[in-house]
Design a protein around this motif. Sequence first.
Motif, PDB file in Angstrom:
ATOM      1  N   ALA A 130      12.299   0.454   2.526  1.00  0.00           N
ATOM      2  CA  ALA A 130      11.494  -0.644   1.998  1.00  0.00           C
ATOM      3  C   ALA A 130      10.235  -0.821   2.833  1.00  0.00           C
ATOM      4  CB  ALA A 130      12.307  -1.933   2.000  1.00  0.00           C
ATOM      5  N   GLY A 131       9.104  -1.012   2.160  1.00  0.00           N
ATOM      6  CA  GLY A 131       7.823  -1.150   2.844  1.00  0.00           C
ATOM      7  C   GLY A 131       7.048   0.139   2.965  1.00  0.00           C
TER       8      GLY A 131
ATOM      9  N   ALA B 204      -0.101  10.514   6.104  1.00  0.00           N
ATOM     10  CA  ALA B 204      -0.248  10.287   4.671  1.00  0.00           C
ATOM     11  C   ALA B 204      -1.063   9.029   4.427  1.00  0.00           C
ATOM     12  CB  ALA B 204       1.125  10.151   4.007  1.00  0.00           C
ATOM     13  N   GLY B 205      -1.960   9.082   3.468  1.00  0.00           N
ATOM     14  CA  GLY B 205      -2.736   7.915   3.075  1.00  0.00           C
ATOM     15  C   GLY B 205      -1.999   7.123   2.013  1.00  0.00           C
ATOM     16  N   SER B 206      -1.811   5.842   2.247  1.00  0.00           N
ATOM     17  CA  SER B 206      -1.098   4.992   1.314  1.00  0.00           C
ATOM     18  C   SER B 206      -1.935   3.757   1.005  1.00  0.00           C
ATOM     19  CB  SER B 206       0.266   4.598   1.897  1.00  0.00           C
ATOM     20  OG  SER B 206       1.087   4.001   0.911  1.00  0.00           O
ATOM     21  N   SER B 207      -1.459   2.938   0.093  1.00  0.00           N
ATOM     22  CA  SER B 207      -2.163   1.692  -0.242  1.00  0.00           C
ATOM     23  C   SER B 207      -1.232   0.789  -1.018  1.00  0.00           C
ATOM     24  CB  SER B 207      -3.437   1.969  -1.049  1.00  0.00           C
ATOM     25  OG  SER B 207      -3.153   2.651  -2.262  1.00  0.00           O
ATOM     26  N   VAL B 208      -1.603  -0.485  -1.104  1.00  0.00           N
ATOM     27  CA  VAL B 208      -0.836  -1.455  -1.893  1.00  0.00           C
ATOM     28  C   VAL B 208      -1.780  -2.158  -2.845  1.00  0.00           C
ATOM     29  CG1 VAL B 208       0.942  -1.799  -0.147  1.00  0.00           C
ATOM     30  CG2 VAL B 208      -1.093  -3.235  -0.117  1.00  0.00           C
ATOM     31  N   GLU B 209      -1.233  -2.557  -3.997  1.00  0.00           N
ATOM     32  CA  GLU B 209      -1.985  -3.267  -5.016  1.00  0.00           C
ATOM     33  C   GLU B 209      -1.212  -4.522  -5.417  1.00  0.00           C
ATOM     34  OE1 GLU B 209      -3.158  -0.755  -8.331  1.00  0.00           O
ATOM     35  OE2 GLU B 209      -2.785   1.025  -7.089  1.00  0.00           O
ATOM     36  N   THR B 210      -1.813  -5.678  -5.192  1.00  0.00           N
ATOM     37  CA  THR B 210      -1.254  -6.923  -5.693  1.00  0.00           C
ATOM     38  C   THR B 210      -2.312  -7.608  -6.551  1.00  0.00           C
ATOM     39  OG1 THR B 210      -2.013  -8.357  -3.886  1.00  0.00           O
ATOM     40  CG2 THR B 210       0.044  -7.134  -3.530  1.00  0.00           C
ATOM     41  N   ALA B 211      -1.988  -8.777  -7.082  1.00  0.00           N
ATOM     42  CA  ALA B 211      -2.944  -9.484  -7.935  1.00  0.00           C
ATOM     43  C   ALA B 211      -4.187  -9.908  -7.176  1.00  0.00           C
ATOM     44  CB  ALA B 211      -2.273 -10.697  -8.555  1.00  0.00           C
ATOM     45  N   SER B 212      -4.076 -10.064  -5.860  1.00  0.00           N
ATOM     46  CA  SER B 212      -5.213 -10.566  -5.078  1.00  0.00           C
ATOM     47  C   SER B 212      -5.676  -9.624  -3.982  1.00  0.00           C
ATOM     48  CB  SER B 212      -4.849 -11.911  -4.433  1.00  0.00           C
ATOM     49  OG  SER B 212      -3.726 -11.766  -3.589  1.00  0.00           O
ATOM     50  N   THR B 213      -4.924  -8.553  -3.710  1.00  0.00           N
ATOM     51  CA  THR B 213      -5.243  -7.694  -2.571  1.00  0.00           C
ATOM     52  C   THR B 213      -5.076  -6.226  -2.924  1.00  0.00           C
ATOM     53  OG1 THR B 213      -4.528  -9.374  -0.985  1.00  0.00           O
ATOM     54  CG2 THR B 213      -4.670  -7.121  -0.188  1.00  0.00           C
ATOM     55  N   TRP B 214      -6.098  -5.455  -2.648  1.00  0.00           N
ATOM     56  CA  TRP B 214      -6.012  -3.994  -2.620  1.00  0.00           C
ATOM     57  C   TRP B 214      -6.375  -3.573  -1.203  1.00  0.00           C
ATOM     58  CZ3 TRP B 214      -8.284  -0.894  -7.317  1.00  0.00           C
ATOM     59  CH2 TRP B 214      -7.566  -1.212  -8.477  1.00  0.00           C
ATOM     60  N   GLN B 215      -5.483  -2.843  -0.532  1.00  0.00           N
ATOM     61  CA  GLN B 215      -5.759  -2.417   0.831  1.00  0.00           C
ATOM     62  C   GLN B 215      -5.073  -1.088   1.118  1.00  0.00           C
ATOM     63  OE1 GLN B 215      -2.383  -5.045   3.151  1.00  0.00           O
ATOM     64  NE2 GLN B 215      -4.334  -6.044   2.704  1.00  0.00           N
TER      65      GLN B 215
ATOM     66  N   GLN C 290       2.761  -3.289  -8.383  1.00  0.00           N
ATOM     67  CA  GLN C 290       3.219  -4.385  -7.528  1.00  0.00           C
ATOM     68  C   GLN C 290       4.696  -4.249  -7.154  1.00  0.00           C
ATOM     69  OE1 GLN C 290       1.431  -4.908 -10.399  1.00  0.00           O
ATOM     70  NE2 GLN C 290      -0.519  -5.358  -9.401  1.00  0.00           N
ATOM     71  N   THR C 291       5.456  -3.463  -7.927  1.00  0.00           N
ATOM     72  CA  THR C 291       6.898  -3.320  -7.673  1.00  0.00           C
ATOM     73  C   THR C 291       7.288  -1.901  -7.264  1.00  0.00           C
ATOM     74  OG1 THR C 291       7.389  -2.816 -10.003  1.00  0.00           O
ATOM     75  CG2 THR C 291       7.391  -5.139  -9.348  1.00  0.00           C
ATOM     76  N   TRP C 292       6.307  -1.071  -6.935  1.00  0.00           N
ATOM     77  CA  TRP C 292       6.598   0.324  -6.613  1.00  0.00           C
ATOM     78  C   TRP C 292       7.572   0.472  -5.446  1.00  0.00           C
ATOM     79  CZ3 TRP C 292       1.144   3.073  -6.658  1.00  0.00           C
ATOM     80  CH2 TRP C 292       0.780   3.333  -7.979  1.00  0.00           C
ATOM     81  N   ARG C 293       8.406   1.515  -5.546  1.00  0.00           N
ATOM     82  CA  ARG C 293       9.171   2.052  -4.432  1.00  0.00           C
ATOM     83  C   ARG C 293       8.829   3.533  -4.320  1.00  0.00           C
ATOM     84  NH1 ARG C 293      13.820  -0.701  -2.819  1.00  0.00           N
ATOM     85  NH2 ARG C 293      13.796   0.849  -1.122  1.00  0.00           N
ATOM     86  N   GLY C 294       9.036   4.115  -3.143  1.00  0.00           N
ATOM     87  CA  GLY C 294       8.692   5.500  -2.915  1.00  0.00           C
ATOM     88  C   GLY C 294       9.907   6.410  -2.836  1.00  0.00           C
ATOM     89  N   ALA C 295       9.769   7.644  -3.309  1.00  0.00           N
ATOM     90  CA  ALA C 295      10.854   8.628  -3.271  1.00  0.00           C
ATOM     91  C   ALA C 295      10.254  10.020  -3.158  1.00  0.00           C
ATOM     92  CB  ALA C 295      11.724   8.515  -4.525  1.00  0.00           C
ATOM     93  N   TYR C 296      11.103  10.990  -2.815  1.00  0.00           N
ATOM     94  CA  TYR C 296      10.647  12.382  -2.815  1.00  0.00           C
ATOM     95  C   TYR C 296      11.828  13.327  -3.031  1.00  0.00           C
ATOM     96  CZ  TYR C 296      12.269  12.785   2.085  1.00  0.00           C
ATOM     97  OH  TYR C 296      13.023  12.802   3.239  1.00  0.00           O
ATOM     98  N   ARG C 297      11.490  14.522  -3.515  1.00  0.00           N
ATOM     99  CA  ARG C 297      12.437  15.622  -3.637  1.00  0.00           C
ATOM    100  C   ARG C 297      11.863  16.820  -2.885  1.00  0.00           C
ATOM    101  NH1 ARG C 297      14.454  16.480  -9.725  1.00  0.00           N
ATOM    102  NH2 ARG C 297      16.262  17.284  -8.568  1.00  0.00           N
ATOM    103  N   THR C 298      12.706  17.750  -2.482  1.00  0.00           N
ATOM    104  CA  THR C 298      12.250  18.931  -1.742  1.00  0.00           C
ATOM    105  C   THR C 298      12.676  20.211  -2.455  1.00  0.00           C
ATOM    106  OG1 THR C 298      14.229  19.026  -0.342  1.00  0.00           O
ATOM    107  CG2 THR C 298      12.380  17.675   0.442  1.00  0.00           C
TER     108      THR C 298
END
Length: 352
Positions: A144-145, A164-175, A121-129
């Motif tokens: 953000a987002g 890229a395929g992404s998704s979000v997970e909250t207490a009431s929603t997976w999408q 629920q609190t994820w942020r995204g990052a990458y290294r090359t």
Amino acid sequence: MVCGIAVAAWAFPPTSAAQSPLARKIPTMTAEFIFVQAPFEQCHASTLVELPNGDLLAAWFGGLREGDPSVAVWGAQRSKSSWSKPRRLAREPGVPCWNPVLFRDRRDRILLFYKYGSSPQTWRGAYRTSRDGKTWSPPTYLAAGLLGPIKNKPIILSNGDVLAGSSVETASTWQCWAERSSDQCLTWTRYGPIVVPGVPYGVIQPTMWEVAPEHVKMLMRSTQQIGFICEATSVDGGRTWGPAKPTTLPNPNSGIDAVKMTDGTVALVYNHTKSGRSPLNIAFSRDNGISWSPPYVLEDEPGEYSYPAIIQTRDGMLHVAYTWQRRRIKHVAIDPSAAFKPPQHGAHGGSP
């Protein structure tokens, strides 16, 4: 390729995998643990990429347990016949890392995407090359987002854009969502959500392939409320999507991954069950996921065999990595031409 010619020589039966209770062990060229001992207690969520020199690079997250602040991204490289010792590839202070994803772009740059945060629920995204899988840039943090590829590798579309395929997970929603880049992964635009109508707590962790230019198919992990792998399609390169709907392939709320091979066959690795995370199976489709071969078995002992990653290397081989009992990461190499040999007369199981 020789492998592609051999694969194309055999036709699948018309039944779907879900209709076939019998499954054979798939013949493997290599079946090995990437490591036996490591400086962490548990590990999960592996990913694979072929380096420009032909070596394999694997990554996963490891630490005391999933979600513990000790969890970092670890990796190992396979040169010739052995894997290097695991080494830490990414770490964020005070919070765990999650679900690394390796990807090689058209300039032979290696990107290691990962998530960090105390929970999904609190994820942020990052990458290294990297250019060689050994020396890595400092982390770049996504806006953000944006989370980046959430579990499975991005794909390069016919026009060169990255999806890229992404998704979000909250207490009431997976999408699910799709994130598209037209500038070599420097900036991204987010499209979606992709959901099963009427089931807000439904799907995450998509895997995708391009059926034809701009025509993309997505398969998704689902909750046990649905109980089947779900699918959705886009005809404009991932900008808009039809509704997600269940396929005939069961899913026990566990990760999947697919790759479209050079001959057009799609290989899918998944748990062919509605409960638990064993067995782990691989099935094939020659019609872009409309129908599937009976599932072959990678693992069928009690325990957890999950979160697979699958790629095809330049020599035509398929490579699969997956969680083995949360203690190790296992690597399997498969010759597709051997996988499609007919079974011996009277055989009902084992290697063909």
